[in-house]
Design a protein around this motif. Structure first.
Motif, PDB file in Angstrom:
ATOM      1  N   GLY A  60       0.799  -1.220   0.000  1.00 45.94           N
ATOM      2  CA  GLY A  60       0.000   0.000   0.000  1.00 45.94           C
ATOM      3  C   GLY A  60       0.831   1.268   0.000  1.00 45.94           C
ATOM      4  N   ILE A  61       2.083   1.182  -0.430  1.00 47.00           N
ATOM      5  CA  ILE A  61       3.013   2.318  -0.440  1.00 47.00           C
ATOM      6  C   ILE A  61       3.111   2.875  -1.854  1.00 47.00           C
ATOM      7  N   LEU A  78       3.039   6.476   2.986  1.00 45.23           N
ATOM      8  CA  LEU A  78       2.958   5.261   3.786  1.00 45.23           C
ATOM      9  C   LEU A  78       1.577   5.159   4.422  1.00 45.23           C
ATOM     10  N   PRO A  79       0.912   4.009   4.320  1.00 46.56           N
ATOM     11  CA  PRO A  79      -0.433   3.876   4.890  1.00 46.56           C
ATOM     12  C   PRO A  79      -0.407   3.920   6.416  1.00 46.56           C
ATOM     13  N   VAL A  80      -1.388   4.603   6.989  1.00 44.29           N
ATOM     14  CA  VAL A  80      -1.558   4.673   8.439  1.00 44.29           C
ATOM     15  C   VAL A  80      -2.865   3.995   8.839  1.00 44.29           C
ATOM     16  N   ALA A  81      -3.938   4.336   8.127  1.00 43.53           N
ATOM     17  CA  ALA A  81      -5.268   3.777   8.338  1.00 43.53           C
ATOM     18  C   ALA A  81      -6.046   4.016   7.047  1.00 43.53           C
ATOM     19  N   PRO A  82      -7.225   3.417   6.873  1.00 47.88           N
ATOM     20  CA  PRO A  82      -7.997   3.697   5.658  1.00 47.88           C
ATOM     21  C   PRO A  82      -8.225   5.192   5.464  1.00 47.88           C
ATOM     22  N   LEU A 103      13.088   5.095   3.638  1.00 50.45           N
ATOM     23  CA  LEU A 103      11.732   4.844   4.144  1.00 50.45           C
ATOM     24  C   LEU A 103      11.089   3.622   3.508  1.00 50.45           C
ATOM     25  N   VAL A 104      11.595   3.180   2.374  1.00 55.73           N
ATOM     26  CA  VAL A 104      11.018   1.996   1.717  1.00 55.73           C
ATOM     27  C   VAL A 104      11.992   0.823   1.721  1.00 55.73           C
ATOM     28  N   ARG A 105      13.113   0.951   2.416  1.00 51.24           N
ATOM     29  CA  ARG A 105      14.138  -0.099   2.361  1.00 51.24           C
ATOM     30  C   ARG A 105      13.666  -1.411   2.956  1.00 51.24           C
TER      31      ARG A 105
END
Length: 511
Positions: A60-61, A78-82, A103-105
């Motif tokens: 979901g990134i 970056l997803p936190v919640a819907p 941040l995506v590693r």
């Protein structure tokens, strides 16, 4: 470090939208919206990047390089919640900035990123203002065209309405606006993002990474794997927050590694330990590295709270300054150390190993059986282990030997709690209640261990104060209070243990 925003938005499309009928209605006078101002049209052009196996999309990134609009540059979401994402910005450059690559590693690891899809949008922008002219939200109608940059170059187009809260905006506004948007013929979009919709409509399927609980006929192995996947996902998802120093991220990441290791040890009848034991040792290493900073933070906070509790006349000398010196001196380079750990080959290999283990799990024959008896036996075995350690600690004379015994009991209580929590989807309420009892024991024993550690730290700080010619009196007072707290914990343990070990809790599990 990249700039950060909390994005809270909702996306809408026209009912039966065939690609161009979605329109934003007039929202003036709705809820706290006094006026709606036209901000013109923006042309946005973004290239989205991912690995060949779509690791970012699966999580979901989104990672994009966008030109046009008010915030051109590189963006990671970056997803936190819907409907809620944390968005990180960095200026335009030819290559992905290091701050965003980090941040995506935990998802990409050593796999290269490449352009995946281009999404161009023509956005009619409206600002929703309150009666004082304060921005409440931005609403826009986007005419979107998406074109794959791989494969057959398939393309798709649609129109959508997007409403995004201003920073620190009230989410209740989105609830208030929704009935008016629905009345205008709009419905919430099925896709959580433009990227997700574009991939779906061009025939690209990202692998599912969401963790679902097993159904009614699931085996013991199914339930165990669901728990393991949940914890492995937590490690990867918390990585960006740990790198950025987000509150509690390191602690929660450490908890997830411990839950994984604990599950490997608890369920040795379901898993081949020849495979899981080496992974467990690597998880132990990671938990230790994550704790370098976290343990000192917890201890420092405890000492500050204790200092706040004592009367002012008992505070002699520059006590707070000495405490700060000790805390900061012991943490020199800890953030750099943590980043180095999370960038290390060893850590990234561990993440790959967990993925491989969960893709091809080393299940034993017993894992094919029903979940209830397997999980009940595992929880009760961990309970028996805990009972032996508590009884040993209570039979040990007060002093260092008892402190060590109580610490060992604390670790066993944590393992019993984790076992019960992992068993809750299979065993229901009895496991949940048993976990609560084990947590109470763990908490008391944890407070006792924190007191032991605090006394050791106070001896060190007092010695440093004396060497500097300062009074060590206050640190002696704090030491005495920690001794009293530990003694109080020891007095409370027998009654708490009697309650937690009541046979009714075990009978509920099937004992």
């Amino acid at each position: 470090m990249a700039d950060t925003l909390r994005e809270i938005e909702r996306k809408y499309e026209a009912r039966g939208d065939a690609g161009g009928t979605a329109r934003l209605p007039d929202l003036s006078g709705v809820a706290t919206v006094a006026t709606v101002t036209d901000q013109g049209t923006a042309e946005l052009d973004a290239v989205y990047y991912d690995t060949a196996d779509l690791r970012l999309a699966a999580a979901g990134i989104t990672l994009r390089r966008r030109t046009g609009g008010s915030d051109p540059g590189w963006h990671v979401k970056l997803p936190v919640a819907p409907g809620v994402r944390d968005e990180f910005h960095a200026p335009l450059s030819n290559g992905l900035p290091r701050s965003l690559a980090a941040l995506v590693r935990s998802r990409t690891r050593d796999v290269p990123l490449a352009p995946l899809i281009r999404i161009a949008s023509r956005r009619d922008v409206r600002h929703l203002l309150d009666k004082r002219g304060t921005l409440l939200a931005e609403a826009g109608t986007d005419a979107v065209t998406a074109t794959l940059l791989t494969g057959d170059g398939a393309s798709t187009a649609w129109t959508e309405v997007e409403v995004e809260l201003a920073q620190d905006g009230d989410p209740a506004l989105l609830d208030a606006l929704e009935p008016h948007l629905r009345k205008a013929g709009l419905r919430p979009s099925d896709a959580p993002s433009k990227l997700a919709r574009a991939l779906a409509e061009t025939g690209v399927r990202a692998p599912a990474r969401s963790v679902k609980q097993p159904g009614g006929k699931a085996s013991a192995g199914d339930h165990l794997l669901a728990f393991l996947r949940e914890q492995a996902e937590a490690v990867a998802a918390l990585d960006p927050g740990a790198r950025r120093g987000t509150e509690d991220a390191v602690h929660q990441m450490r908890v997830a590694t411990r839950r994984l290791r604990s599950a490997f040890r608890t369920h040795r009848k379901l898993l081949d330990r020849r495979i899981t034991d080496p992974v467990g040792e690597e998880l132990k290493w990671l938990a230790t590295e994550l704790g370098v900073d976290r343990d000192r933070e917890v201890l420092t906070e405890r000492l500050r709270e204790r200092l706040d509790e004592i009367p002012r006349p008992l505070v002699r000398g520059p006590v707070r300054a000495r405490l700060r010196t000790w805390s900061h001196g012991s943490r020199t380079g800890s953030r750099r150390h943590l980043t180095a750990v999370l960038d290390s080959k060893r850590y990234l290999t561990l993440l790959d190993t967990l993925d491989a283990l969960l893709a091809d799990p080393p299940l034993r024959a017993a894992a094919a059986g029903p979940p209830r008896p397997a999980f009940a036996k595992a929880v009760l075995a961990d309970y028996a282990r805990l009972a032996g350690r508590v009884e040993h600690a209570l039979a040990t004379e007060p002093g260092q030997a008892r402190d060590i015994a109580l610490h060992e009991a604390r670790k066993a209580a944590k393992r019993a709690r984790y076992a019960a929590e992992a068993a809750t989807p299979a065993l229901g309420g009895p496991a949940k209640r048993f976990a609560k009892q084990m947590k109470a024991v763990q908490t008391l024993l944890g407070d006792h261990q924190d007191s032991v550690m605090a006394r050791g730290a106070l001896l060190t700080i007092a010695a440093q104060a004396e060497e500097a010619g300062e009074s060590a009196f206050t640190f002696g007072v704090l030491y005495g209070r920690e001794e009293q707290q530990a003694a109080q914990d020891e007095r409370e343990l027998p009654a708490l243990w009697e309650k937690a070990s009541d046979r009714r809790w075990r009978e509920g599990l099937g004992a």
